[in-house]
Design an enzyme around this catalytic site. Structure first.
Site, PDB file in Angstrom:
ATOM      1  CG  HIS A 167      31.610  42.801  73.775  1.00 41.95           C
ATOM      2  ND1 HIS A 167      32.629  42.613  72.883  1.00 41.95           N
ATOM      3  CD2 HIS A 167      31.048  41.580  73.960  1.00 41.95           C
ATOM      4  CE1 HIS A 167      32.677  41.334  72.530  1.00 41.95           C
ATOM      5  NE2 HIS A 167      31.722  40.688  73.164  1.00 41.95           N
ATOM      6  CG  ASP A 369      34.393  53.088  73.920  1.00 42.56           C
ATOM      7  OD1 ASP A 369      33.707  52.059  73.892  1.00 42.56           O
ATOM      8  OD2 ASP A 369      34.667  53.761  72.918  1.00 42.56           O
TER       9      ASP A 369
HETATM   10  C1  GDG Z   1      31.451  47.824  71.684  1.00 39.46           C
HETATM   11  C2  GDG Z   1      31.975  48.613  72.897  1.00 39.46           C
HETATM   12  C3  GDG Z   1      34.222  47.586  72.519  1.00 39.46           C
HETATM   13  C4  GDG Z   1      33.041  52.018  62.734  1.00 39.46           C
HETATM   14  N1  GDG Z   1      32.688  52.777  61.699  1.00 39.46           N
HETATM   15  C5  GDG Z   1      32.795  52.037  60.589  1.00 39.46           C
HETATM   16  C6  GDG Z   1      33.231  50.770  60.961  1.00 39.46           C
HETATM   17  N2  GDG Z   1      33.374  50.776  62.286  1.00 39.46           N
HETATM   18  C7  GDG Z   1      33.864  49.663  63.087  1.00 39.46           C
HETATM   19  C8  GDG Z   1      35.248  49.959  63.630  1.00 39.46           C
HETATM   20  C9  GDG Z   1      35.292  49.052  64.855  1.00 39.46           C
HETATM   21  C10 GDG Z   1      33.836  49.004  65.301  1.00 39.46           C
HETATM   22  O1  GDG Z   1      33.039  49.457  64.209  1.00 39.46           O
HETATM   23  C11 GDG Z   1      33.580  49.924  66.474  1.00 39.46           C
HETATM   24  O2  GDG Z   1      34.094  49.336  67.620  1.00 39.46           O
HETATM   25  P1  GDG Z   1      34.314  50.141  68.975  1.00 39.46           P
HETATM   26  O3  GDG Z   1      35.112  49.274  69.862  1.00 39.46           O
HETATM   27  O4  GDG Z   1      35.025  51.409  68.668  1.00 39.46           O
HETATM   28  O5  GDG Z   1      32.882  50.528  69.548  1.00 39.46           O
HETATM   29  P2  GDG Z   1      31.408  49.831  69.761  1.00 39.46           P
HETATM   30  O6  GDG Z   1      30.718  49.613  68.480  1.00 39.46           O
HETATM   31  O7  GDG Z   1      30.711  50.732  70.706  1.00 39.46           O
HETATM   32  O8  GDG Z   1      31.702  48.422  70.422  1.00 39.46           O
HETATM   33  C12 GDG Z   1      33.453  48.890  72.723  1.00 39.46           C
HETATM   34  C13 GDG Z   1      33.590  46.753  71.420  1.00 39.46           C
HETATM   35  O9  GDG Z   1      32.189  46.566  71.644  1.00 39.46           O
HETATM   36  C14 GDG Z   1      34.229  45.367  71.328  1.00 39.46           C
HETATM   37  O10 GDG Z   1      34.151  44.698  72.543  1.00 39.46           O
HETATM   38  O11 GDG Z   1      35.554  47.902  72.151  1.00 39.46           O
HETATM   39  O12 GDG Z   1      33.948  49.564  73.877  1.00 39.46           O
HETATM   40  O13 GDG Z   1      31.251  49.818  73.080  1.00 39.46           O
HETATM   41  O14 GDG Z   1      35.708  47.773  64.511  1.00 39.46           O
HETATM   42  O15 GDG Z   1      36.178  49.670  62.659  1.00 39.46           O
HETATM   43  N3  GDG Z   1      33.459  49.788  60.078  1.00 39.46           N
HETATM   44  C15 GDG Z   1      33.225  50.057  58.782  1.00 39.46           C
HETATM   45  N4  GDG Z   1      32.759  51.250  58.367  1.00 39.46           N
HETATM   46  C16 GDG Z   1      32.542  52.258  59.231  1.00 39.46           C
HETATM   47  O16 GDG Z   1      32.112  53.344  58.826  1.00 39.46           O
HETATM   48  N5  GDG Z   1      33.457  49.108  57.882  1.00 39.46           N
END
Ligand code: GDG
Length: 730
Positions: A167, A369
């Site tokens: 990921h 990222d």
């Molecule tokens: C890893 C990789 C890759 C965030 N704040 C809240 C909340 N979130 C949710 C978002 C989103 C998720 O968390 C974050 O996903 P990201 O992709 O932006 O980042 P990572 O957590 O670092 O994820 C990344 C991912 O894995 C998938 O493969 O894209 O590059 O680093 O879904 O919505 N959800 C809620 N409240 C929040 O305050 N409910």
């Protein structure tokens, strides 16, 4: 092809489960975990049924069981104690692999003890997984925490179909090679059948590393890697989101009673140094400096979800952000307006949907990222007045979301300018860009990703084309020189002949003998056979005059133009080996047998079951050590070797010095091919000075320059060497 519609066909293995446990007043409380990985995999398992294996987030007491959870699939916890959480999770996973894979080598902390616990926790995950396997299932391992599960699972279940998805980014060769355990981690992925990444760039990095650091054979057209006899497919599967779900939530999310008169710039991240939050705040500050028309008209809402709070790096980042927010607010706020609203907490999905929908600009500026789902969720939630996505080029998402305003997060002025452009963009331009982004994300959503990955992972096994002459053109032509002699060293069993159940059946075929003869007959090539067999034995098997033979791992050497060698301690150990052989024969069970080889012996275990091998192995080791011999592992065999400090490496050096003088490395090119741990001694002495090939499968790191899959590929090597152009004489 696997049928993933059948019951329990999918086994997901990830660090965390889709639920977290918390100890309530008098019982365990189950909570659903949030985050990208759960959002992606939960629908997959709901569709296929199956099992999710992971750490429940806390330590269960002896008597405690996982509370029953109403899930469409089984949840199997992997227990971990506090020290393991500290070293495997905070230490190796988040203190070493996370920063390294995001290209922050200066933030890495490498500690051997963390690595050892990482390895043992990964082995436990493999054991729990092995216990859950059903017939015809697919194991799908996730992310950087579990990159060593593959080999442990493969050892337990050699034919199991195993897939892996990373990921986070896979870094470039230059960065990746600083990992002290770079070989082990790559070998971990080589035990899988299908490896998936978010972007083609990560696939390229992975293929480069496999080729340059493991000596694996790579087919860049088909994205295949051959390591030993295994072929692994590595492809890009860009993760999508549950588009309809986000769109639906945005349509029904509450509107705030007081519609904000300010333009809203939104940032949503876990609080992590990869996400570029301080730079984002600085860029917003610069916007207010350079474009004062946005003062009192724009606000930055930054949601920062607490993450990895135990790690010092994250605590320091939190302080830095607190100070920056304070500084910018102190500098620009008026009695009516505060430029930054900073929410250091998680918000509910409904609240997040409102924020996404009502934002005028999403400011997504990670320094690096893997993908970034926030950018995609913002797009899907834009159901009303279209906003603008400002996106870092360093996010995997940037490879497909072309209509976003792309920024370099390290260029603060550039981000401020793009923010200004976003805030002042006219309706038509915003609508055009957003429509295109939405169309693409709707099509390439989570379901399409699952479909794509699962059909690749459950499709026919990948097969790399056999090793061909042109491979050796690539590997050996730059190394060999027409004005220098070639010293070619070949192991016998497993290299020139396949491993068979009894050494007497390992007969050299005519074609191989002829190829060795042709190599030996060349004026520019000297051939040596280096074997663990007795000298007479190997000589009578190869039956070729004019070449050098080293028997008994080099304790005895004869060959043209060199003084014959027999180690002076051999007679002493020859006497003692006979009684050790008797003792070992005494404990042998049916299928095991002892081969005496002068000063050493081999206990053959090949015909035994895995269980019998293990029990006999440990008893035999004790006897060998008690008799004053060293234990060496060979292919399904144990060797008792005299503690002479002489091995195949010494033998190779003896031949090279005898024949080409002390400065041999300037006078000769050297190639060595072997399949066994005992050949590692030769690989080691030749590293940097010659080219070595390890034949067959290994899940342990090798010192060899390259891997070849089988005996057939050694024949191709010999054919290439025998038929390369010969330098004109004189
Ligand atoms: C890893 C990789 C890759 C965030 N704040 C809240 C909340 N979130 C949710 C978002 C989103 C998720 O968390 C974050 O996903 P990201 O992709 O932006 O980042 P990572 O957590 O670092 O994820 C990344 C991912 O894995 C998938 O493969 O894209 O590059 O680093 O879904 O919505 N959800 C809620 N409240 C929040 O305050 N409910």
């Amino acid at each position: 092809m696997l049928d993933l519609t059948s019951e329990a066909a999918l086994i997901v293995v990830s660090n965390r489960l889709p639920i977290s446990l918390r100890r309530g007043r008098d019982s365990l409380v189950v909570e659903r975990s949030a985050g990208g990985l759960v959002a992606a995999l939960d629908p997959a398992l709901r569709r296929t049924g199956g099992t999710w294996i992971g750490w429940p987030g806390m330590r269960l007491r002896e008597s405690e069981k996982l509370p029953s959870v109403d899930e469409a699939y089984t949840i199997t916890p992997v227990p971990m104690n506090d020290n393991e959480v500290r070293r495997y999770y905070h230490g190796l996973s988040n203190g070493a692999l996370w920063p390294l894979f995001h290209s922050f080598p200066e933030r890495t902390r490498f500690d051997r003890r963390d690595w050892e616990i990482y390895e043992s926790v990964n082995e436990r995950f493999a054991q729990v997984t092995a216990d859950e396997l059903t017939r015809n299932c697919l194991v799908w391992i996730h992310d950087y925490h579990l990159m060593r599960v593959g080999p442990h699972l493969r050892r337990r279940c050699p034919n199991q179909r195993i897939a892996f998805f990373l990921h986070i980014p896979f870094p470039s060769y230059d960065i990746y090679r600083t990992l002290p355990w770079y070989r082990e981690v790559l070998i971990g992925l080589m035990a899988c059948d299908q490896v998936g990444f978010h972007c083609p760039g990560y696939v390229r990095n992975f293929l480069d590393c496999a080729e340059r650091l493991l000596g694996a054979r790579v087919d860049r057209d088909k994205n295949l890697v051959q390591f030993g006899a295994r072929t692994v497919r590595a492809d890009a599967f860009p993760l999508g989101i549950d588009y309809e779900g986000h769109e639906r939530r945005a349509r029904s999310a509450p509107h705030s009673a007081r519609r904000d008169s300010h333009k809203v710039i939104l940032g949503v991240d876990r609080l992590d140094y990869t996400k570029g939050i301080p730079g984002r705040i600085r860029a917003f500050e610069r916007l207010l400096e350079v474009y004062p028309e946005h003062r009192e008209r724009a606000v930055l809402i930054q949601v920062a979800v607490p993450s990895r709070g135990q790690v010092a790096e994250y605590q320091a980042l939190k302080r830095e952000i607190d100070e920056l927010v304070g500084r910018v607010n102190g500098r620009f706020a008026t009695s009516e307006w505060s430029p930054i609203r900073y929410l250091y907490r998680s918000v509910s999905p409904e609240r997040l949907a409102s924020l996404y929908r009502d934002a005028d600009v999403a400011l997504v500026t990670p320094l690096r990222d893997g993908m970034n789902l926030v950018a995609k969720e913002f797009v899907a939630s834009q159901t009303e007045d279209p906003g603008v996505l400002v996106l870092s080029r360093m996010a995997g998402a940037a490879e497909s979301m072309h209509e976003a305003l792309m920024v370099n997060p390290y260029n603060i002025d550039g981000v401020a300018n793009s923010l200004h452009q976003a805030l002042t963009m006219d309706f038509q331009d915003r609508a055009n860009r957003m429509r295109a982004l939405q169309r693409r994300e709707r099509r390439h959503d989570l379901h399409a990703w699952l479909e794509g990955f699962l059909s690749a992972a459950s499709g026919p096994a990948a097969q790399m084309r056999p090793t061909a002459l042109q491979d050796f053109d690539l590997w050996l032509s730059p190394y060999l020189r027409s004005d220098l002699q070639l010293a070619l060293f070949l192991d016998y069993d497993g290299t020139l002949t396949p491993i068979v159940s009894h050494p007497s059946q390992a007969v050299l075929d005519d074609e191989t003998r002829e190829l060795i003869q042709r190599c030996g007959a060349r004026s520019d090539t000297d051939v040596s056979i280096v074997s663990g067999r007795k000298l007479d034995d190997v000589r009578s098997l190869v039956r070729l005059p004019g070449i050098t033979y080293a028997g008994n791992h080099g304790l005895e050497i004869v060959g043209p133009g060199i003084e014959s060698f027999s180690h002076e301690d051999v007679p002493h150990y020859q006497k003692r080996i006979a009684s050790l052989a008797q003792e070992l024969e005494h404990i042998c069970i049916e299928g095991a047998w002892v081969e005496e080889k002068g000063a050493s012996l081999t206990l053959h275990l090949r015909a035994l079951s895995h269980l019998d091998q293990r029990s006999l192995d440990s008893r035999a080791r004790e006897l060998i050590l008690e008799a004053g011999f060293q234990v060496r592992e060979a292919h399904c065999a144990l060797e008792a070797r005299p503690p002479i400090g002489w091995d195949k490496g010494h033998a190779v050096l003896y031949v090279l010095r005898e024949r080409y003088g002390p400065a041999w490395s300037e006078n000769v090119r050297t190639i060595y091919a072997g399949d066994d741990r005992t050949d590692e001694d030769a690989f080691r002495v030749l590293s940097g000075l010659g080219v070595s090939f390890r034949i067959g499968n290994t899940d342990t790191p090798t010192q060899a320059t390259r891997q070849l899959p089988d005996v057939e590929s050694v024949k191709t090597l010999l054919r290439w060497l025998a038929s390369r152009p010969e330098a004109p004489q004189g």
